[in-house]
Design a protein around this motif. Structure first.
Motif, PDB file in Angstrom:
ATOM      1  N   GLU A  81       0.818  -1.220   0.000  1.00  0.00           N
ATOM      2  CA  GLU A  81       0.000   0.000   0.000  1.00  0.00           C
ATOM      3  C   GLU A  81       0.851   1.270   0.000  1.00  0.00           C
ATOM      4  O   GLU A  81       0.414   2.324  -0.446  1.00  0.00           O
ATOM      5  CB  GLU A  81      -0.925   0.015   1.224  1.00  0.00           C
ATOM      6  N   ASP A  82       2.073   1.154   0.511  1.00  0.00           N
ATOM      7  CA  ASP A  82       2.900   2.353   0.710  1.00  0.00           C
ATOM      8  C   ASP A  82       4.022   2.502  -0.306  1.00  0.00           C
ATOM      9  O   ASP A  82       4.480   3.623  -0.569  1.00  0.00           O
ATOM     10  CB  ASP A  82       3.505   2.336   2.114  1.00  0.00           C
ATOM     11  N   VAL A  83       4.515   1.408  -0.858  1.00  0.00           N
ATOM     12  CA  VAL A  83       5.663   1.514  -1.759  1.00  0.00           C
ATOM     13  C   VAL A  83       5.384   0.778  -3.063  1.00  0.00           C
ATOM     14  O   VAL A  83       4.605  -0.175  -3.125  1.00  0.00           O
ATOM     15  CB  VAL A  83       6.956   0.950  -1.118  1.00  0.00           C
ATOM     16  N   LYS A  84       6.035   1.258  -4.108  1.00  0.00           N
ATOM     17  CA  LYS A  84       5.928   0.634  -5.418  1.00  0.00           C
ATOM     18  C   LYS A  84       6.813  -0.605  -5.513  1.00  0.00           C
ATOM     19  O   LYS A  84       6.477  -1.591  -6.170  1.00  0.00           O
ATOM     20  CB  LYS A  84       6.348   1.650  -6.488  1.00  0.00           C
ATOM     21  N   ARG A 138       3.324   6.186  -5.370  1.00  0.00           N
ATOM     22  CA  ARG A 138       4.024   5.295  -4.441  1.00  0.00           C
ATOM     23  C   ARG A 138       5.494   5.283  -4.821  1.00  0.00           C
ATOM     24  O   ARG A 138       5.854   5.253  -5.995  1.00  0.00           O
ATOM     25  CB  ARG A 138       3.447   3.887  -4.534  1.00  0.00           C
ATOM     26  N   ARG A 139       6.345   5.272  -3.829  1.00  0.00           N
ATOM     27  CA  ARG A 139       7.769   5.397  -4.094  1.00  0.00           C
ATOM     28  C   ARG A 139       8.495   4.090  -3.807  1.00  0.00           C
ATOM     29  O   ARG A 139       7.882   3.084  -3.457  1.00  0.00           O
ATOM     30  CB  ARG A 139       8.336   6.563  -3.277  1.00  0.00           C
TER      31      ARG A 139
END
Length: 633
Positions: free
Chosen positions: A524-527, A568-569
């Protein structure tokens, strides 16, 4: 209408007291301010008459008149210009509640040297009130051209002023200063002395295009009244050859049109001949005005047509990124009735803008090589503004890049040009590296810098908000791509040849399971979660994909009202860090990985904090840190 009494606002009273008990050593500035205001009023009336906006105005003999009365100890500066209505006097003269008044008061109190203090009068637009440096009381009588009723304004600078309507006021504005009692200082600066007035006008206002007249006092035994004398030459400096004009005269013209009493950093002359003729005299200031970045900042230069004043702040003559440039442009073939809307479309104006822009930029380039100290001052004051042109002016982008300089890890004190950076690039290095941030210190402490510091690879340190945008837009310099150290993948080992491909493949295999699990856990937070080649000390860092917007740029667009999707990073892990090694070992040894979820979340939160960001749920992150610390006790 009866006389009405009004109170100045608190800040205005403070300002008046500072003027009355002035810190200025050269009080002559009050006279050049009043003469400058009178000149502006005459310019506005002539322009209104040309446009037929003031059909009943008398424009037959526009001039400025100065009158002294030694017995009454008064000095009067009078013009027959545009004048003001009752409401305009209350708004423009009766109050000083303009933006920046508080800052003016603060800076005036703090100013230590004469040059610094005197520069503030014009910068904050309070020149009219400089009269209180020499006067106990000031009286203004004015009538707007074409109106029947006049207005009298009066104040002793003690917190109140009066306004009343008058019916016998001539067209224009008359300012009478009731001078303070004579003292020892007044022997050197007697403003009732005709000689003193002549000297001040000649020194500061000789170039003003309107006649400044004074009628000498009748001598003893003279029967006939003496004729009025014109005190100024009225010669337009931009129309005279360079040999005929001194630097001091240029500087006084700059001070007159810019209301900045510091000397300019550079003077730019241009004379275009041929099918379209014009003359330009431009100035690069030595100090950025306090409102340079305000939305309401008045930019542009004065436009004349055949020596006839057309408008102040002609924005069409220079691009917004040169808004700090002041000066005069005098064209031979424009209509006297030209409007701002017409100027935007006029091909001659566009041609002039291109030529003037190139001339200013080439002057900055010359300053860079011939006068590096002056260039350093220029870049400190206006570099952030000039870099806006890298976004908006593709025609001059290469020239602007050539005159730009940037902080760098190569030197603590000396900025570098892109040319200098390229010449120092290591063998095999194929990109110009940079990192943006709020300050040099925050950038240097960023985890993204670790491998670059360890391997001695130079990085540009970009701290201006505009840097977030132009570096992406420009893309390259001299065939070398500009690459953010916080975006995409960085392969410094490939450039230096210090790490074999086989070693990296081995690490990838060793961490494959952990990376796959963390990718799923933090989806959900990062690619993506991957191993890093840019970290040497920190356990993890957050980077953007090569084509993604940075968080700072996302926030900038949102502040401007533009909705952009939050990208998303990428979370990068340092495979050599003990925490990451320990996490990988635990992952491999345990069948149940649910107990490692908090550690994975902590790694991500620490990486976000390290780049100056904020965890998605700060309260939860703090609890995870506290629980982790508790388990170590």
């Amino acid at each position: 209408m009866s006389t009405e009494t009004f109170e100045f606002q608190v800040e205005a009273r403070q300002l008046l007291q500072l003027m009355i008990h002035s810190v200025y050593s050269n009080k002559d500035v009050f006279l050049r301010e009043l003469v400058s205001n009178a000149s502006d009023a005459l310019d506005k009336l002539r322009l209104a008459a040309l446009r037929e906006d003031a059909p009943d105005a008398d424009v037959s003999d526009l001039h400025i008149e100065i009158e002294t009365d030694p017995e009454a100890r008064t000095l009067t500066v009078r013009d027959n210009g545009i004048g003001m209505s009752y409401d305009e006097v209350g708004r423009l003269i009766g109050t000083i509640a303009n933006s920046g008044t508080a800052q003016f008061v603060r800076e005036l109190r703090e100013a230590q040297d004469t040059g610094s203090a005197e520069g503030l009068i014009g910068q904050f637009g309070v020149g009219f009130y400089s009269g209180f440096m020499v006067a106990d009381e000031m009286t203004l009588v004015t009538r707007r051209a074409g109106e029947a009723q006049g207005t009298r304004w009066s104040s002793r600078g003690e917190g109140t002023y009066t306004l009343e309507a008058v019916h016998d006021a001539p067209q224009g504005t008359s300012v009478t200063l009731h001078l303070k009692p004579a003292d020892d200082e007044d022997k050197l600066h007697d403003y009732t002395s005709e000689w003193t007035v002549r000297e001040i006008v000649k020194r500061y206002s000789d170039f003003i295009t309107w006649p400044i007249r004074m009628t000498p006092k009748r001598g003893e035994g003279d029967d006939a009244a003496p004729a009025a004398e014109t005190l100024n030459s009225m010669k337009a400096l931009w129309a005279r050859s360079r040999d005929e004009v001194s630097d001091d005269e240029y500087h006084e013209l700059y001070k007159h049109i810019s209301h900045d009493w510091r000397e300019p950093l550079e003077t730019v002359r241009l004379q275009a001949e041929g099918t379209f003729e014009y003359q330009a005299l431009l100035f690069v200031p030595s100090h950025a005005p306090h409102d340079l970045y305000n939305q309401g900042y008045k930019r542009g230069v004065q436009l004349y047509v055949k020596r006839v004043f057309i408008m102040d702040d002609c924005e069409a003559l220079l691009p917004p990124y040169l808004r700090f440039v002041k000066g005069v442009v005098d064209a031979a073939d424009l209509s006297l009735n030209v409007s701002r809307e017409i100027l935007q479309q006029d091909r001659h104006i566009r041609m002039m803008q291109r030529r003037l822009t190139k001339k200013v930029v080439s002057t900055i380039k010359d300053m860079m090589t011939a006068a590096p100290d002056r260039y350093a001052t220029f870049w400190r004051e206006f570099g952030a503004v000039l870099k806006e042109g890298l976004l908006s002016d593709s025609d001059n982008r290469d020239a602007l890049l050539a005159v730009s300089s940037f902080a760098t890890t190569h030197s603590e004190d000396e900025p570098t040009t892109l040319r200098g950076y390229v010449e120092r690039m290591k063998e095999g290095q194929d990109a110009v590296y940079y990192l943006t941030g709020e300050s040099r210190q925050s950038i240097e402490n960023s985890p993204h810098m670790e491998a670059f510091r360890a391997k001695g690879v130079e990085v540009l340190l970009l701290t201006d908000p505009v840097d977030e945008v132009w570096a992406d837009v420009v893309g390259e310099f001299d065939g070398k791509p500009l690459r953010s150290v916080a975006k995409g993948e960085v392969d410094l080992d490939g450039e230096s040849g210090e790490q074999a491909d086989g070693e990296r493949e081995k690490q990838s295999e060793e961490y494959a399971g952990l990376l796959a699990w963390m990718n799923e856990r933090l989806d959900e937070d990062v690619k993506e979660v991957r191993l890093s080649s840019r970290l040497t000390v920190s356990p993890a860092c957050i980077v953007s994909d090569a084509n993604d917007l940075t968080p700072a740029l996302e926030n900038m667009y949102r502040a401007m009202g533009q909705e952009v999707p939050r990208a998303r990073r990428i979370l990068e892990l340092n495979p050599e860090h003990r925490l990451v090694k320990g996490l990988n070992k635990a992952y491999q040894e345990r069948e149940d990985h649910s107990g490692l979820a908090e550690t994975a979340e902590l790694l991500h939160g620490l990486a976000v904090l390290a780049e100056g960001g904020r965890p998605k749920e700060p309260g939860r992150f703090v609890k995870l840190v506290a629980d982790s610390l508790e388990r170590t006790l």
